[in-house]
Write a protein that holds these residues in place. Structure first.
Motif, PDB file in Angstrom:
ATOM      1  N   MET A   1     -65.238 -85.309 -12.759  1.00 54.39           N
ATOM      2  CA  MET A   1     -64.978 -85.380 -11.537  1.00 54.39           C
ATOM      3  C   MET A   1     -64.119 -84.138 -11.217  1.00 54.39           C
ATOM      4  SD  MET A   1     -61.994 -88.391 -10.606  1.00 54.39           S
ATOM      5  CE  MET A   1     -60.596 -88.329 -11.379  1.00 54.39           C
ATOM      6  N   ILE A   2     -64.297 -83.680  -9.838  1.00 55.37           N
ATOM      7  CA  ILE A   2     -63.750 -82.563  -9.230  1.00 55.37           C
ATOM      8  C   ILE A   2     -63.077 -83.041  -7.968  1.00 55.37           C
ATOM      9  CG2 ILE A   2     -63.604 -80.429  -8.504  1.00 55.37           C
ATOM     10  CD1 ILE A   2     -66.055 -79.559 -10.203  1.00 55.37           C
ATOM     11  N   LYS A   3     -61.512 -83.113  -8.052  1.00 50.09           N
ATOM     12  CA  LYS A   3     -60.805 -83.575  -6.726  1.00 50.09           C
ATOM     13  C   LYS A   3     -60.339 -82.340  -6.254  1.00 50.09           C
ATOM     14  CE  LYS A   3     -61.879 -88.139  -7.159  1.00 50.09           C
ATOM     15  NZ  LYS A   3     -62.606 -88.755  -6.059  1.00 50.09           N
ATOM     16  N   ILE A   4     -60.349 -82.235  -4.909  1.00 48.13           N
ATOM     17  CA  ILE A   4     -59.561 -81.027  -4.206  1.00 48.13           C
ATOM     18  C   ILE A   4     -59.032 -81.569  -2.894  1.00 48.13           C
ATOM     19  CG2 ILE A   4     -60.334 -79.069  -3.089  1.00 48.13           C
ATOM     20  CD1 ILE A   4     -63.215 -79.036  -4.724  1.00 48.13           C
ATOM     21  N   GLY A   5     -58.000 -80.663  -2.569  1.00 52.28           N
ATOM     22  CA  GLY A   5     -56.968 -81.182  -1.610  1.00 52.28           C
ATOM     23  C   GLY A   5     -56.038 -80.086  -1.127  1.00 52.28           C
ATOM     24  N   ILE A   6     -54.999 -80.701  -0.455  1.00 50.46           N
ATOM     25  CA  ILE A   6     -53.923 -79.877   0.111  1.00 50.46           C
ATOM     26  C   ILE A   6     -52.438 -80.493  -0.484  1.00 50.46           C
ATOM     27  CG2 ILE A   6     -55.028 -78.997   2.114  1.00 50.46           C
ATOM     28  CD1 ILE A   6     -54.037 -81.082   3.625  1.00 50.46           C
ATOM     29  N   GLY A   7     -51.377 -79.938  -0.252  1.00 48.50           N
ATOM     30  CA  GLY A   7     -50.147 -80.551  -0.298  1.00 48.50           C
ATOM     31  C   GLY A   7     -49.553 -81.211   0.781  1.00 48.50           C
ATOM     32  N   GLY A   8     -49.554 -82.617   0.681  1.00 45.71           N
ATOM     33  CA  GLY A   8     -48.853 -83.449   1.971  1.00 45.71           C
ATOM     34  C   GLY A   8     -50.086 -83.452   3.147  1.00 45.71           C
ATOM     35  N   TRP A   9     -49.596 -83.961   4.114  1.00 46.27           N
ATOM     36  CA  TRP A   9     -50.350 -83.984   5.511  1.00 46.27           C
ATOM     37  C   TRP A   9     -49.677 -83.830   6.653  1.00 46.27           C
ATOM     38  CZ3 TRP A   9     -49.848 -88.133   2.053  1.00 46.27           C
ATOM     39  CH2 TRP A   9     -48.888 -89.319   2.347  1.00 46.27           C
ATOM     40  N   THR A  10     -48.389 -83.754   6.712  1.00 42.30           N
ATOM     41  CA  THR A  10     -47.611 -83.065   7.872  1.00 42.30           C
ATOM     42  C   THR A  10     -46.871 -81.677   7.907  1.00 42.30           C
ATOM     43  OG1 THR A  10     -46.457 -85.532   7.743  1.00 42.30           O
ATOM     44  CG2 THR A  10     -45.514 -84.219   9.028  1.00 42.30           C
ATOM     45  N   ASP A 195     -59.824 -66.713   7.558  1.00 43.30           N
ATOM     46  CA  ASP A 195     -60.096 -68.013   7.949  1.00 43.30           C
ATOM     47  C   ASP A 195     -60.095 -69.044   7.167  1.00 43.30           C
ATOM     48  OD1 ASP A 195     -59.980 -67.133  10.895  1.00 43.30           O
ATOM     49  OD2 ASP A 195     -62.139 -67.219  11.007  1.00 43.30           O
ATOM     50  N   SER A 196     -60.844 -68.946   6.023  1.00 46.47           N
ATOM     51  CA  SER A 196     -60.881 -69.893   5.108  1.00 46.47           C
ATOM     52  C   SER A 196     -59.949 -69.744   3.781  1.00 46.47           C
ATOM     53  CB  SER A 196     -62.328 -69.877   4.348  1.00 46.47           C
ATOM     54  OG  SER A 196     -62.651 -68.505   3.999  1.00 46.47           O
ATOM     55  N   GLY A 197     -58.825 -69.083   4.252  1.00 50.79           N
ATOM     56  CA  GLY A 197     -57.743 -68.885   3.191  1.00 50.79           C
ATOM     57  C   GLY A 197     -58.008 -67.880   2.212  1.00 50.79           C
ATOM     58  N   TYR A 198     -59.144 -68.223   1.547  1.00 52.21           N
ATOM     59  CA  TYR A 198     -59.464 -67.227   0.344  1.00 52.21           C
ATOM     60  C   TYR A 198     -60.944 -66.842   1.021  1.00 52.21           C
ATOM     61  CZ  TYR A 198     -56.403 -68.727  -3.479  1.00 52.21           C
ATOM     62  OH  TYR A 198     -55.225 -68.808  -4.000  1.00 52.21           O
ATOM     63  N   ALA A 199     -61.324 -65.464   0.535  1.00 51.59           N
ATOM     64  CA  ALA A 199     -62.590 -64.966   0.950  1.00 51.59           C
ATOM     65  C   ALA A 199     -63.749 -65.991   0.279  1.00 51.59           C
ATOM     66  CB  ALA A 199     -62.810 -63.594   0.563  1.00 51.59           C
ATOM     67  N   PRO A 200     -64.986 -65.881   1.181  1.00 53.67           N
ATOM     68  CA  PRO A 200     -66.028 -66.826   0.505  1.00 53.67           C
ATOM     69  C   PRO A 200     -66.354 -66.471  -0.852  1.00 53.67           C
ATOM     70  CG  PRO A 200     -66.413 -65.898   2.689  1.00 53.67           C
ATOM     71  CD  PRO A 200     -65.073 -65.265   2.378  1.00 53.67           C
ATOM     72  N   ALA A 201     -66.336 -65.092  -1.301  1.00 55.57           N
ATOM     73  CA  ALA A 201     -66.695 -64.909  -2.804  1.00 55.57           C
ATOM     74  C   ALA A 201     -65.633 -65.480  -3.730  1.00 55.57           C
ATOM     75  CB  ALA A 201     -66.848 -63.182  -2.846  1.00 55.57           C
ATOM     76  N   GLU A 202     -64.369 -65.345  -3.083  1.00 56.51           N
ATOM     77  CA  GLU A 202     -63.432 -66.068  -4.062  1.00 56.51           C
ATOM     78  C   GLU A 202     -63.607 -67.519  -4.199  1.00 56.51           C
ATOM     79  OE1 GLU A 202     -59.236 -63.312  -3.282  1.00 56.51           O
ATOM     80  OE2 GLU A 202     -60.093 -64.356  -1.389  1.00 56.51           O
ATOM     81  N   LEU A 203     -63.941 -68.200  -3.055  1.00 61.41           N
ATOM     82  CA  LEU A 203     -64.125 -69.455  -3.159  1.00 61.41           C
ATOM     83  C   LEU A 203     -65.238 -69.933  -4.010  1.00 61.41           C
ATOM     84  CD1 LEU A 203     -63.444 -70.493   0.672  1.00 61.41           C
ATOM     85  CD2 LEU A 203     -62.186 -71.234  -1.293  1.00 61.41           C
ATOM     86  N   GLY A 204     -66.330 -69.088  -4.180  1.00 61.04           N
ATOM     87  CA  GLY A 204     -67.400 -69.230  -5.015  1.00 61.04           C
ATOM     88  C   GLY A 204     -67.017 -69.236  -6.495  1.00 61.04           C
ATOM     89  N   ALA A 205     -66.117 -68.257  -6.701  1.00 60.73           N
ATOM     90  CA  ALA A 205     -65.632 -68.187  -8.317  1.00 60.73           C
ATOM     91  C   ALA A 205     -64.616 -69.342  -8.651  1.00 60.73           C
ATOM     92  CB  ALA A 205     -64.805 -66.866  -7.822  1.00 60.73           C
ATOM     93  N   ALA A 207     -65.091 -72.294  -7.384  1.00 64.69           N
ATOM     94  CA  ALA A 207     -65.889 -73.359  -7.569  1.00 64.69           C
ATOM     95  C   ALA A 207     -66.771 -73.317  -8.755  1.00 64.69           C
ATOM     96  CB  ALA A 207     -67.231 -73.359  -6.419  1.00 64.69           C
ATOM     97  N   ALA A 208     -67.006 -71.977  -9.482  1.00 67.25           N
ATOM     98  CA  ALA A 208     -67.657 -71.977 -10.628  1.00 67.25           C
ATOM     99  C   ALA A 208     -66.676 -72.184 -11.654  1.00 67.25           C
ATOM    100  CB  ALA A 208     -68.088 -70.491 -10.866  1.00 67.25           C
ATOM    101  N   GLN A 209     -65.208 -71.797 -11.410  1.00 70.75           N
ATOM    102  CA  GLN A 209     -64.286 -72.094 -12.448  1.00 70.75           C
ATOM    103  C   GLN A 209     -63.973 -73.601 -12.372  1.00 70.75           C
ATOM    104  OE1 GLN A 209     -61.791 -69.915 -14.608  1.00 70.75           O
ATOM    105  NE2 GLN A 209     -62.407 -72.145 -15.390  1.00 70.75           N
ATOM    106  N   ALA A 210     -64.087 -74.373 -11.397  1.00 70.62           N
ATOM    107  CA  ALA A 210     -63.921 -75.752 -11.487  1.00 70.62           C
ATOM    108  C   ALA A 210     -64.918 -76.383 -12.290  1.00 70.62           C
ATOM    109  CB  ALA A 210     -63.836 -76.168 -10.072  1.00 70.62           C
ATOM    110  N   ARG A 211     -66.140 -75.940 -12.093  1.00 69.63           N
ATOM    111  CA  ARG A 211     -67.177 -76.561 -12.919  1.00 69.63           C
ATOM    112  C   ARG A 211     -66.961 -76.080 -14.379  1.00 69.63           C
ATOM    113  NH1 ARG A 211     -70.390 -74.336  -8.894  1.00 69.63           N
ATOM    114  NH2 ARG A 211     -70.593 -75.877  -6.924  1.00 69.63           N
TER     115      ARG A 211
END
Length: 246
Positions: A1-10, A195-205, A207-211
């Motif tokens: 499984m791959i779980k993704i999130g942030i630090g805290g919520w406040t 806007d997405s923190g990391y550029a789309p291409a970086e996020l794609g990379a 995602a591939a690394q997580a897999r």
């Protein structure tokens, strides 16, 4: 499984960027646990929580959600980690077993000045229990000193089945060695101008690394921490979209 999130919520800047502007603050945890698949709780690093608090967190989050807990600073910010047994037991005994199946890994973050000492680290790792109150525990160690880039350390971590945190950071070293049956990554370079923190291409990379990390049945935890924190939720949601929600 791959779980993704942030630090805290406040975090006040998330109101209007992540949270709806008129969302009651008491509802933020519910909103965040619905939007993410995991959250790293940083508050447990600074202060002790009550069993009722952990129970509330467990009831609020949906099925399949996991909370990673950052261990108390009294356990890890000390001159000799081999002497942390009492602090570790105090941390584990505050009621975290109330999270039940929603308890994810425990993060043990070392001080940036802590250098690798084989005897000290071996003794510390032996203090981390495999279960507590009948609940299985998973541990991730975050060394932040280059001296841990040592085969002797990686061997100790593998022997203990303790994950070595993969930190994508401009300030601390990145350790790519896999030392447990799960991976724990902390991505710390979100940029506010994206806007997405990391550029789309970086996020794609990523995602591939997580897999790639997931191959062979390894669980994967990825948290967007620090950097331009205001962008962390957008980055996490974008990565969740790329890897697919369980």
């Amino acid at each position: 499984m791959i779980k993704i999130g942030i630090g805290g919520w406040t975090y006040e800047p998330w109101r209007g960027t992540f949270y709806p502007p008129k969302l009651p603050q008491a509802k933020e945890i519910e909103f965040a646990t619905q939007a993410m698949t995991a959250i790293e709780v940083n508050g447990t690093f600074y202060s002790r929580q009550s069993p009722k608090t952990f129970e509330k967190w467990a009831k609020t989050a949906p099925e399949g959600f996991l909370y990673a807990l950052k261990a108390s600073r009294f356990c890890t910010n000390r001159k000799n980690l081999a002497e942390a047994e009492e602090s570790i037991r105090n941390f584990l005994d505050q009621g975290l077993i109330e999270l039940g199946p929603k308890l994810g890994p425990i993060l043990w973050q070392l001080a940036a000045t802590k250098k690798f000492n084989a005897d000290e680290i071996e003794a510390f790792l032996k203090l981390l229990p495999k279960e507590w109150g009948g609940l299985k525990l998973r541990h991730a160690l975050e060394p932040r000193h280059e001296s841990f880039n040592d085969p002797a350390y990686f061997e100790l971590a593998r022997k203990a089945n303790v994950a070595t945190v993969y930190a994508h950071s401009a300030d601390y070293p990145t350790f790519e060695e896999q030392t447990a049956d799960f991976t724990y990554a902390r991505l710390q370079q979100c940029r506010e101008e994206v806007d997405s923190g990391y550029a789309p291409a970086e996020l794609g990379a990523w995602a591939a690394q997580a897999r790639e990390w997931e191959k062979g049945g390894r669980d994967v935890f990825v948290f967007f921490i620090a950097g331009a924190k205001v962008r962390a939720p957008a980055a996490a949601q974008a990565l969740i979209e790329r890897v697919g929600r369980p």
